[in-house]
Scaffold this active site. Structure first.
Site, PDB file in Angstrom:
ATOM      1  N   HIS A  50      -6.977  -3.932  10.323  1.00  0.00           N
ATOM      2  CA  HIS A  50      -7.034  -4.974   9.283  1.00  0.00           C
ATOM      3  C   HIS A  50      -8.491  -5.316   8.945  1.00  0.00           C
ATOM      4  O   HIS A  50      -8.846  -5.480   7.776  1.00  0.00           O
ATOM      5  CB  HIS A  50      -6.384  -6.273   9.781  1.00  0.00           C
ATOM      6  CG  HIS A  50      -4.933  -6.162  10.147  1.00  0.00           C
ATOM      7  ND1 HIS A  50      -4.486  -6.304  11.432  1.00  0.00           N
ATOM      8  CD2 HIS A  50      -3.835  -5.950   9.383  1.00  0.00           C
ATOM      9  CE1 HIS A  50      -3.156  -6.194  11.446  1.00  0.00           C
ATOM     10  NE2 HIS A  50      -2.743  -5.974  10.232  1.00  0.00           N
ATOM     11  N   LYS A 162      -2.416   3.925   6.873  1.00  0.00           N
ATOM     12  CA  LYS A 162      -1.452   3.937   7.982  1.00  0.00           C
ATOM     13  C   LYS A 162      -0.022   3.754   7.473  1.00  0.00           C
ATOM     14  O   LYS A 162       0.905   4.369   7.973  1.00  0.00           O
ATOM     15  CB  LYS A 162      -1.831   2.801   8.939  1.00  0.00           C
ATOM     16  CG  LYS A 162      -0.727   2.243   9.790  1.00  0.00           C
ATOM     17  CD  LYS A 162      -0.750   2.857  11.137  1.00  0.00           C
ATOM     18  CE  LYS A 162       0.385   2.486  12.045  1.00  0.00           C
ATOM     19  NZ  LYS A 162       1.143   1.317  11.755  1.00  0.00           N
ATOM     20  N   SER A 198      -1.931  -0.919  15.670  1.00  0.00           N
ATOM     21  CA  SER A 198      -0.806  -1.622  15.071  1.00  0.00           C
ATOM     22  C   SER A 198      -0.568  -2.894  15.868  1.00  0.00           C
ATOM     23  O   SER A 198      -0.727  -2.908  17.095  1.00  0.00           O
ATOM     24  CB  SER A 198       0.445  -0.740  15.141  1.00  0.00           C
ATOM     25  OG  SER A 198       1.606  -1.522  14.922  1.00  0.00           O
TER      26      SER A 198
HETATM   27  P1  AMP Z   1       0.357  -5.482   8.377  1.00  0.00           P
HETATM   28  O1  AMP Z   1      -0.285  -6.702   8.947  1.00  0.00           O
HETATM   29  O2  AMP Z   1       0.935  -4.562   9.406  1.00  0.00           O
HETATM   30  O3  AMP Z   1       1.300  -5.780   7.235  1.00  0.00           O
HETATM   31  O4  AMP Z   1      -0.817  -4.638   7.716  1.00  0.00           O
HETATM   32  C1  AMP Z   1      -1.650  -5.177   6.728  1.00  0.00           C
HETATM   33  C2  AMP Z   1      -2.500  -4.086   6.135  1.00  0.00           C
HETATM   34  O5  AMP Z   1      -3.272  -3.464   7.168  1.00  0.00           O
HETATM   35  C3  AMP Z   1      -1.661  -2.964   5.494  1.00  0.00           C
HETATM   36  O6  AMP Z   1      -2.306  -2.540   4.300  1.00  0.00           O
HETATM   37  C4  AMP Z   1      -1.703  -1.885   6.550  1.00  0.00           C
HETATM   38  O7  AMP Z   1      -1.545  -0.587   6.017  1.00  0.00           O
HETATM   39  C5  AMP Z   1      -3.098  -2.067   7.129  1.00  0.00           C
HETATM   40  N1  AMP Z   1      -3.202  -1.484   8.463  1.00  0.00           N
HETATM   41  C6  AMP Z   1      -2.367  -1.683   9.521  1.00  0.00           C
HETATM   42  N2  AMP Z   1      -2.749  -0.933  10.578  1.00  0.00           N
HETATM   43  C7  AMP Z   1      -3.851  -0.247  10.184  1.00  0.00           C
HETATM   44  C8  AMP Z   1      -4.722   0.700  10.816  1.00  0.00           C
HETATM   45  N3  AMP Z   1      -4.536   1.089  12.069  1.00  0.00           N
HETATM   46  N4  AMP Z   1      -5.757   1.187  10.096  1.00  0.00           N
HETATM   47  C9  AMP Z   1      -5.957   0.798   8.804  1.00  0.00           C
HETATM   48  N5  AMP Z   1      -5.190  -0.091   8.158  1.00  0.00           N
HETATM   49  C10 AMP Z   1      -4.148  -0.602   8.827  1.00  0.00           C
END
Ligand code: AMP
Length: 292
Positions: A50, A162, A198
């Site tokens: 993030h 991702k 993640s």
């Molecule tokens: P989330 O909080 O899981 O909804 O993710 C928020 C944003 O962070 C989304 O655009 C995801 O694709 C991105 N994201 C999550 N994990 C990663 C990672 N390991 N590397 C890059 N971006 C990520």
């Protein structure tokens, strides 16, 4: 070394806004003032993945807005909404350190009227991969991102590679509904052994955490086979299955699909997305790579 060198983006006076009305008003004022606004939507429990997206915005925009909202409508009835990790105090510090100017942190009650009845449904790319495994998931994702874009009104939004299918579905939504926003993607940030970062990794047992690197190893195998000239999807998928099935992880899907349409391919003759989802008892993990 002083603090500004150690944390070059540190934003001591980050604003926290908790209601959509206030955020929309603030966003309107920012637009009138004329600078560029970049946006990173998240569900919180932030990690380096993030933060990397927030830094991409920091380098390109005058104002960095991030949101933390655990969106209930993208979770199915038997999924992990209640168990999803949360730690707002820690997230707040991390956002400050990543140079976020405004953190939007609404409640579910503020985001959804009790009788909300309008949804955004993408009908082609959403039906496969995670969409097939998680009915209604992308309807929830499209709806919340449409709402966030209307509230935050950014010039561009940065999303992680991702979540490859999410990225493609949202690009389609922005195209088809003419949202005046550019979507920029950021590379997947990984742990030193290759596991994609993640928020859900926290729920892996130590043994599962050690095994979870199999997703990355499978993708590396796909890259190696492709580089050797292997073009048959079945053969590549079989090799990936072998890598996963020696672990305690259960394959949810391993697919090789057209990078644009997300339809399965038999031969790798144009850019393809290799996508996999593996269920461990602690968490369901996804990862992907593009072969071109
Ligand atoms: P989330 O909080 O899981 O909804 O993710 C928020 C944003 O962070 C989304 O655009 C995801 O694709 C991105 N994201 C999550 N994990 C990663 C990672 N390991 N590397 C890059 N971006 C990520």
């Amino acid at each position: 070394m002083d603090a500004s060198e150690r944390r070059p983006y540190l934003k001591e006076d980050m604003e926290i806004i908790r209601t959509p009305e206030e955020m929309q008003e603030r966003a309107r004022a920012l637009r009138r003032a004329g600078g560029t606004v970049g946006f990173v939507p998240t569900m919180g429990f932030l990690h380096e993945g993030h933060l990397s997206l927030m830094r991409i915005v920091r380098e390109r925009a005058d104002t960095v807005i991030a949101s933390i909202f655990l969106n209930p409508t993208q979770f199915g009835p038997n999924e992990d909404l209640d168990a999803y990790p949360r730690d707002f105090e820690r997230d707040e510090v991390l956002c400050r350190e990543a140079g976020v100017d405004i953190l939007f942190y609404p409640t579910a009650e503020n985001m959804y009227a009790a009788d909300a009845s309008v949804w955004v449904d993408e009908e082609a790319l959403s039906s496969v991969l995670c969409g097939a495994a998680r009915p209604g998931h992308f309807r929830g994702v499209c709806t919340i991102v449409a709402k966030l874009l209307n509230i935050v009104q950014p010039d561009f939004m940065v999303m992680g590679e991702k979540d490859a299918q999410q990225l493609r579905v949202l690009r389609r939504m922005v195209r088809d509904l003419h949202f005046p926003v550019e979507i920029v993607s950021g590379p997947t940030i990984r742990e030193p052994d290759g596991l994609a970062m993640s928020s859900r990794n926290k729920y892996l047992s130590p043994a599962e955490r050690a095994e979870a690197v199999c997703l990355f190893q499978a993708l590396e195998k796909a890259k190696a086979l492709f580089a050797e000239g292997e073009c048959t999807a079945e053969k590549i998928k079989a090799a990936l299955h072998e890598i996963i099935t020696v672990t305690s992880g259960e394959v949810d899907y391993i697919e090789i699909v057209d990078d644009e349409t997300l339809q399965p391919l038999e031969l790798l003759q144009k850019p393809v997305l290799v996508a996999l989802a593996v269920k461990f008892s602690g968490a369901r993990l996804i990862d992907n790579t593009v072969l071109a």
